[in-house]
Design an enzyme around this catalytic site. Structure first.
Site, PDB file in Angstrom:
ATOM      1  N   ARG A   4       0.739  -1.383  -0.172  1.00  0.00           N
ATOM      2  CA  ARG A   4       0.017  -0.076  -0.083  1.00  0.00           C
ATOM      3  C   ARG A   4       0.933   1.354   0.118  1.00  0.00           C
ATOM      4  O   ARG A   4       1.885   1.353   1.030  1.00  0.00           O
ATOM      5  CB  ARG A   4      -0.931   0.109   1.388  1.00  0.00           C
ATOM      6  N   GLU A  16       4.578  -6.346  -8.617  1.00  0.00           N
ATOM      7  CA  GLU A  16       3.402  -6.718  -9.632  1.00  0.00           C
ATOM      8  C   GLU A  16       3.763  -7.876 -10.439  1.00  0.00           C
ATOM      9  O   GLU A  16       2.792  -8.775 -10.709  1.00  0.00           O
ATOM     10  CB  GLU A  16       2.820  -5.495 -10.550  1.00  0.00           C
ATOM     11  N   GLN A  21      -0.775 -13.858 -11.292  1.00  0.00           N
ATOM     12  CA  GLN A  21      -1.121 -15.400 -10.943  1.00  0.00           C
ATOM     13  C   GLN A  21      -0.458 -15.831  -9.528  1.00  0.00           C
ATOM     14  O   GLN A  21      -0.383 -17.111  -9.661  1.00  0.00           O
ATOM     15  CB  GLN A  21      -0.562 -16.098 -12.107  1.00  0.00           C
ATOM     16  N   LEU A  59       8.593 -20.683  -7.657  1.00  0.00           N
ATOM     17  CA  LEU A  59       7.581 -19.675  -7.660  1.00  0.00           C
ATOM     18  C   LEU A  59       6.641 -20.058  -8.916  1.00  0.00           C
ATOM     19  O   LEU A  59       5.524 -19.652  -8.995  1.00  0.00           O
ATOM     20  CB  LEU A  59       8.111 -18.354  -7.974  1.00  0.00           C
ATOM     21  N   GLY A  60       7.223 -20.715  -9.979  1.00  0.00           N
ATOM     22  CA  GLY A  60       6.483 -21.120 -11.223  1.00  0.00           C
ATOM     23  C   GLY A  60       6.447 -19.938 -12.165  1.00  0.00           C
ATOM     24  O   GLY A  60       6.926 -18.791 -11.784  1.00  0.00           O
ATOM     25  N   TYR A  61       6.050 -20.313 -13.294  1.00  0.00           N
ATOM     26  CA  TYR A  61       5.917 -19.088 -14.587  1.00  0.00           C
ATOM     27  C   TYR A  61       7.245 -18.611 -14.500  1.00  0.00           C
ATOM     28  O   TYR A  61       7.658 -17.427 -14.615  1.00  0.00           O
ATOM     29  CB  TYR A  61       5.030 -18.170 -14.274  1.00  0.00           C
ATOM     30  N   TYR A  99      -2.191  -4.982 -17.931  1.00  0.00           N
ATOM     31  CA  TYR A  99      -2.319  -4.877 -16.293  1.00  0.00           C
ATOM     32  C   TYR A  99      -0.963  -4.282 -15.834  1.00  0.00           C
ATOM     33  O   TYR A  99      -1.469  -3.068 -14.989  1.00  0.00           O
ATOM     34  CB  TYR A  99      -2.640  -6.181 -15.890  1.00  0.00           C
ATOM     35  N   ASP A 117      -7.629  -6.416 -13.697  1.00  0.00           N
ATOM     36  CA  ASP A 117      -7.239  -7.846 -13.392  1.00  0.00           C
ATOM     37  C   ASP A 117      -8.590  -8.441 -13.048  1.00  0.00           C
ATOM     38  O   ASP A 117      -9.365  -8.177 -13.007  1.00  0.00           O
ATOM     39  CB  ASP A 117      -6.029  -7.744 -12.366  1.00  0.00           C
ATOM     40  N   CYS A 178     -20.371 -10.874   1.164  1.00  0.00           N
ATOM     41  CA  CYS A 178     -21.654  -9.793   0.960  1.00  0.00           C
ATOM     42  C   CYS A 178     -22.105  -8.939   1.902  1.00  0.00           C
ATOM     43  O   CYS A 178     -22.280  -7.815   2.026  1.00  0.00           O
ATOM     44  CB  CYS A 178     -22.781 -10.618  -0.040  1.00  0.00           C
ATOM     45  N   CYS A 187     -25.394  -3.414  -5.596  1.00  0.00           N
ATOM     46  CA  CYS A 187     -24.825  -4.487  -6.496  1.00  0.00           C
ATOM     47  C   CYS A 187     -25.868  -5.244  -7.186  1.00  0.00           C
ATOM     48  O   CYS A 187     -26.657  -6.100  -6.664  1.00  0.00           O
ATOM     49  CB  CYS A 187     -23.930  -5.361  -5.359  1.00  0.00           C
TER      50      CYS A 187
END
Length: 341
Positions: A4, A16, A21, A59-61, A99, A117, A178, A187
């Site tokens: 933040r 980011e 993913q 971590l993958g990818y 994104y 996203d 909700c 909504c």
DNA sequence: AATCCGGGGCG
DNA sequence: CGCCCAGGATT
């Protein structure tokens, strides 16, 4: 959320990319690890890929990591070591798509680009009751356009962050909170009981039909098979001689078809029976299979390009389930004796 | 437009 | 264990 208010473009970019993913609790320790090993752009640009990949391990990818280094070096050379601010320049970096470009532009530079996203799409689809599937070209355009019109241009970074936080923490995919949602009253999905139905899931791969006509050619105690080698389903598995058609084809037409005659043309053969296999359902295919048992004299010439295998040894070969099931239900032995061929 | 790229969480 | 999640690149 720990990121933040982060304004350093390098840190925004790094987080980011790592969080693409990837869930925060899974990726955050990697982010800290990378930040420690490569505290700024120039250190990352000088990093050895081997070393970076080691830090990325688990971590993958992994292309994300390679793109990260590539982009860092591109910034060092093409952009003089200064992090580009323009959305268009950001998009030109490897591993940075719509994104991530919007995230960096808005969080680090306060520029008016809306992030779209999965979280944002979910919030928008539910709040506005949009039924378009996000994966289609039409859906992409609709959600991107809506997000852009909605963007608070006074504080794009705050707006983007808020929308994503809402999607991640309240308007979650399966069981959204909700009762705690500040937008509940307005909504559309909530008011119409469509929460579970939105967003519309992307259409699965469109299912196409294929018709596999297998020729079980028996010569004495042996049968012909071959290995599937092309880039197609069942690669490296075995099968009987195959005639594939785009449309259904009955046994009578099959045995008069060109490929059939090419295969068996000058052989003395006898059709024993044809039977249909149960429909085989794959992710994006429906295989309509049939097996035509054909007898040829034991002494006949071998079929070129095929293995001639004793039926007792078929169990040593891997077959697709379609064929394996057929074999289990239809023992191929004794046929030669019964017919005298 | 379809497919691939790795992991983890959830029911 | 099967299903779901998801941004970017490639073809």
């Amino acid at each position: 959320m720990p990121w933040r208010g982060e304004k350093d473009p390098y840190r925004v970019w790094l987080s980011e990319v790592i969080l693409q993913q990837t869930r925060v609790d899974q990726g955050w320790s990697y982010y800290l690890k990378f930040l420690k090993a490569y505290p700024d752009l120039s250190s990352l640009a000088q990093a050895r890929e081997e070393e970076a990949l080691l830090a990325w391990q688990g971590l993958g990818y992994y292309s994300r990591c390679r793109h990260l280094l590539e982009a860092a070096r591109m910034i060092a050379t093409r952009f003089g070591g200064k992090f580009p601010e323009r959305h268009e320049d950001l998009l030109s970096l490897p591993g940075v798509g719509a994104y991530t470009a919007a995230a960096i532009a808005s969080f680090a530079f306060g520029l008016p680009h809306a992030v779209v996203d999965g979280n944002v799409i979910r919030v928008l689809a539910r709040f506005f009751g949009i039924g378009m599937a996000p994966g289609t070209a039409e859906g992409k355009a609709a959600f991107a356009g809506l997000a852009d019109r909605l963007l608070d241009r006074k504080d794009p970074g705050m707006h983007n962050q808020a929308l994503m936080d809402l999607g991640a923490q309240v308007c979650s995919p399966r069981s959204p909170s909700c009762p705690h949602c500040p937008l509940q009253g307005r909504c559309i999905a909530y008011r119409s009981g469509q929460i579970k139905l939105l967003p519309t899931r992307d259409p699965g791969p469109r299912v196409t039909d294929r018709y596999f006509h297998y020729l079980v050619i028996q010569a004495g105690d042996s049968v012909y098979i071959r290995k599937r080698t092309s880039n197609d389903i069942w690669k490296h598995l075995y099968e009987f001689p195959l005639i594939e058609t785009k449309r259904p084809l009955g046994p009578e037409k099959l045995i008069r078809s060109r490929p059939f005659c090419d295969l068996l043309g000058n052989l003395d053969f006898r059709i024993w029976e044809t039977r249909k296999a149960p429909l085989q359902k794959l992710t994006h295919r429906r295989i309509h299979g049939s097996f035509t048992r054909i007898l040829v004299p034991e002494s006949s010439a071998r079929l070129e390009g095929f293995l001639r295998v004793p039926v007792t040894e078929l169990s040593r070969y891997a077959f697709p389930r379609l064929i394996f099931s057929f074999l289990q239900g239809n023992p191929l032995t004794l046929l030669g004796l019964m017919t005298g061929l």
